[in-house]
Design a protein around this motif. Structure first.
Motif, mmCIF file in Angstrom:
data_model
loop_
_atom_site.group_PDB
_atom_site.id
_atom_site.type_symbol
_atom_site.label_atom_id
_atom_site.label_comp_id
_atom_site.label_asym_id
_atom_site.label_seq_id
_atom_site.Cartn_x
_atom_site.Cartn_y
_atom_site.Cartn_z
ATOM 1 N N SER A 31 0.896 -1.149 0.000
ATOM 2 C CA SER A 31 0.000 0.000 0.000
ATOM 3 C C SER A 31 0.936 1.200 0.000
ATOM 4 C CB SER A 31 -0.908 -0.008 1.238
ATOM 5 O OG SER A 31 -0.129 -0.058 2.407
ATOM 6 N N CYS A 33 1.362 5.829 0.491
ATOM 7 C CA CYS A 33 0.791 7.140 0.765
ATOM 8 C C CYS A 33 1.765 8.202 0.275
ATOM 9 C CB CYS A 33 0.495 7.323 2.255
ATOM 10 S SG CYS A 33 1.888 7.053 3.361
ATOM 11 N N ARG A 50 -3.828 8.162 -0.202
ATOM 12 C CA ARG A 50 -3.458 6.808 0.231
ATOM 13 C C ARG A 50 -4.074 5.769 -0.700
ATOM 14 N NH1 ARG A 50 -1.487 6.332 5.118
ATOM 15 N NH2 ARG A 50 -1.703 8.062 6.540
ATOM 16 N N THR A 51 -3.405 4.614 -0.804
ATOM 17 C CA THR A 51 -3.982 3.494 -1.543
ATOM 18 C C THR A 51 -3.930 2.243 -0.674
ATOM 19 O OG1 THR A 51 -2.016 2.454 -2.509
ATOM 20 C CG2 THR A 51 -2.863 4.409 -3.632
ATOM 21 N N ASP A 52 -4.717 1.253 -1.081
ATOM 22 C CA ASP A 52 -4.691 -0.041 -0.401
ATOM 23 C C ASP A 52 -3.949 -1.075 -1.252
ATOM 24 O OD1 ASP A 52 -6.384 -0.575 -2.519
ATOM 25 O OD2 ASP A 52 -8.118 -1.078 -1.286
ATOM 26 N N THR A 57 -7.758 5.098 -1.536
ATOM 27 C CA THR A 57 -8.720 4.916 -0.445
ATOM 28 C C THR A 57 -9.056 6.232 0.250
ATOM 29 O OG1 THR A 57 -6.911 4.336 1.037
ATOM 30 C CG2 THR A 57 -8.092 2.516 -0.010
#
Length: 114
Positions: A31, A33, A50-52, A57
């Motif tokens: 993940s 940021c 941010r990503t997952d 996300t």
């Protein structure tokens, strides 16, 4: 734990992309940021986006976009219509499982008047 710094110089008001690529990306275990300022010890200070591992996300503002292919490790940050306050250092942190494995890339954005 790898930290490098890239400098991007762009004209005020023009869309700017801050590079962040990770060739070993795995959507199951990575993940990431983007934050403003140098990469801190962990996480992202003032996280902008941010990503997952598969998709975004959270984002602080609609001006921040990830326009690359996240599952391929292109998590470059695009800033739409940047202003002078957007100048400075940004941190791209790719979270990699294990102790101290995170990839930290600092990108310095210099914005100039046209």
């Amino acid at each position: 734990m790898v930290t490098s710094e890239t400098v991007v110089t762009e004209v005020l008001g023009h869309r700017v992309t801050l590079p962040c690529l990770y060739s070993s990306w795995s959507h199951n275990s990575n993940s990431m940021c983007w934050g403003k300022d140098q990469c801190p010890y962990s996480g992202c200070k003032e996280a902008l986006i941010r990503t997952d591992g598969m998709r975004v996300t959270s984002r602080k503002s609609a001006k921040y976009r990830l326009q690359g292919t996240i599952p391929r490790g292109d998590v470059s940050l695009t800033i739409l219509n940047p202003s002078e306050s957007d100048s400075g250092v940004y941190c791209c942190r790719i979270e990699v499982p294990g102790w101290f494995n995170d990839v930290k890339i600092n990108v310095r954005l210099n914005l100039q008047r046209a």
